[in-house]
Scaffold this motif. Structure first.
Motif, PDB file in Angstrom:
ATOM      1  N   PRO A   1      -3.304  -1.451   7.696  1.00  0.00           N
ATOM      2  CA  PRO A   1      -3.869  -1.196   6.341  1.00  0.00           C
ATOM      3  C   PRO A   1      -3.318  -1.222   5.020  1.00  0.00           C
ATOM      4  N   GLY A   2      -2.212  -1.813   5.521  1.00  0.00           N
ATOM      5  CA  GLY A   2      -1.223  -2.080   4.218  1.00  0.00           C
ATOM      6  C   GLY A   2      -1.346  -3.163   3.423  1.00  0.00           C
ATOM      7  N   ASP A   3      -0.191  -3.135   2.826  1.00  0.00           N
ATOM      8  CA  ASP A   3      -0.195  -4.422   1.712  1.00  0.00           C
ATOM      9  C   ASP A   3       0.523  -5.519   2.078  1.00  0.00           C
ATOM     10  N   VAL A   4       1.262  -5.241   3.373  1.00  0.00           N
ATOM     11  CA  VAL A   4       2.870  -5.966   3.400  1.00  0.00           C
ATOM     12  C   VAL A   4       2.721  -6.952   4.118  1.00  0.00           C
ATOM     13  N   TRP A   5       2.354  -6.184   6.022  1.00  0.00           N
ATOM     14  CA  TRP A   5       2.215  -6.829   7.524  1.00  0.00           C
ATOM     15  C   TRP A   5       1.116  -7.454   7.737  1.00  0.00           C
ATOM     16  N   GLY A   6       1.029  -8.985   7.554  1.00  0.00           N
ATOM     17  CA  GLY A   6       0.109  -9.312   8.354  1.00  0.00           C
ATOM     18  C   GLY A   6      -0.693 -10.069   6.248  1.00  0.00           C
TER      19      GLY A   6
ATOM     20  N   ARG B   1       7.792  -1.612  -5.494  1.00  0.00           N
ATOM     21  CA  ARG B   1       8.403   0.156  -4.845  1.00  0.00           C
ATOM     22  C   ARG B   1       6.894   0.076  -3.146  1.00  0.00           C
ATOM     23  N   ILE B   2       7.932   0.017  -2.265  1.00  0.00           N
ATOM     24  CA  ILE B   2       6.804   0.202  -1.343  1.00  0.00           C
ATOM     25  C   ILE B   2       6.758   1.573  -0.438  1.00  0.00           C
ATOM     26  N   GLU B   3       5.776   1.953  -0.041  1.00  0.00           N
ATOM     27  CA  GLU B   3       5.493   3.317  -0.004  1.00  0.00           C
ATOM     28  C   GLU B   3       4.960   2.743   1.461  1.00  0.00           C
TER      29      GLU B   3
ATOM     30  N   LYS C   1       4.838  -2.868  -9.655  1.00  0.00           N
ATOM     31  CA  LYS C   1       3.425  -2.831  -8.932  1.00  0.00           C
ATOM     32  C   LYS C   1       4.061  -1.976  -7.230  1.00  0.00           C
ATOM     33  N   ARG C   2       2.837  -1.453  -7.104  1.00  0.00           N
ATOM     34  CA  ARG C   2       3.413  -0.585  -5.245  1.00  0.00           C
ATOM     35  C   ARG C   2       2.694  -1.000  -4.052  1.00  0.00           C
ATOM     36  N   LEU C   3       3.669  -1.240  -2.943  1.00  0.00           N
ATOM     37  CA  LEU C   3       2.935  -1.532  -2.280  1.00  0.00           C
ATOM     38  C   LEU C   3       2.315  -0.798  -0.801  1.00  0.00           C
ATOM     39  N   SER C   4       1.826  -0.831  -0.336  1.00  0.00           N
ATOM     40  CA  SER C   4       2.158   0.368   1.121  1.00  0.00           C
ATOM     41  C   SER C   4       1.625  -0.465   2.755  1.00  0.00           C
TER      42      SER C   4
END
Length: 214
Positions: free
Chosen positions: A21-26, A38-40, A210-213
């Motif tokens: 559901p996040g912005d990074v994995w995959g 920032r990665i939350e 920028k903020r990512l999850s």
């Protein structure tokens, strides 16, 4: 180095679930020099794992990591060592300090490898963070918050294009958080480097782009 790109990175441990559901994995995501990101995420979702992938400390993932368009998949150990010495600075969550050594000795071990800072800078940085009286104290006798600030000074004792901070203020009160943020901001402005900082909720008190999850 101006850009780090993660192309569909997914830890092997997450391979059974190809969705995120996040912005990074995959996903395909880039970090640009000069940008503060920032990665939350919640605890256990892979923030430290992500930092270890970028630093070349782990390779148990699918996908590729590109540095200025060059894949890290073929990097030799010598290339990774040069990357970690000259391009990527990292404050790990566990800090990695030697408890039997003084804070000064811990910092100088790193600085001896790079020759990047002089003694005056080290003392000034520790004073900025309120730990100058800890310089000649064994790390094992320092509080966790003092150790966290000392580990940041050590992390900054090298040239870098990107600074990775893994939960850098998890043991700090608001006043110390502001001091850490001010020092980080000062060094980012001086170097033009990019920032990648992780958080589980207690954020580094710094303006981000920028903020990512996860």
């Amino acid at each position: 180095m101006n850009c780090i790109t993660l192309d569909n990175i997914l830890p092997d441990a997450f391979a059974a679930d190809k969705t995120s559901p996040g912005d990074v994995w995959g996903r395909r995501v880039s970090f640009v020099r000069g940008e503060k990101v920032r990665i939350e995420a919640s605890s256990g979702s892979g923030k430290t794992t992500l930092c270890a992938f970028i630093m070349g400390m782990r390779d148990d993932f699918a996908g590729q990591i590109f540095f200025d368009g060059t894949s890290s998949s073929g990097f030799t150990q010598k290339q990774w060592s040069a990357m970690r010495r000259d391009r990527l600075a990292w404050l790990p969550q566990d800090m990695g300090l030697f408890p039997q050594l003084t804070l000064r000795e811990n910092i100088c071990l790193k600085n001896a490898l790079t020759g990047f800072r002089d003694d005056a800078w080290i003392v000034d940085a520790c004073a900025w963070l309120g730990i100058e009286d800890c310089l000649d104290r064994n790390v094992g006798r320092m509080s966790i918050g003092q150790q966290q600030r000392g580990a940041l000074v050590r992390a900054l004792c090298q040239p870098f294009d990107f600074l990775l901070l893994d939960e850098p203020v998890s043991h700090l009160d608001p006043r110390c958080n502001k001091a850490v943020a001010a020092l980080v901001d000062r060094e980012l402005r001086a170097t033009g480097a990019g920032l990648i900082v992780t958080s589980v909720g207690q954020h580094l008190d710094i303006d981000i782009d920028k903020r990512l999850s996860l």
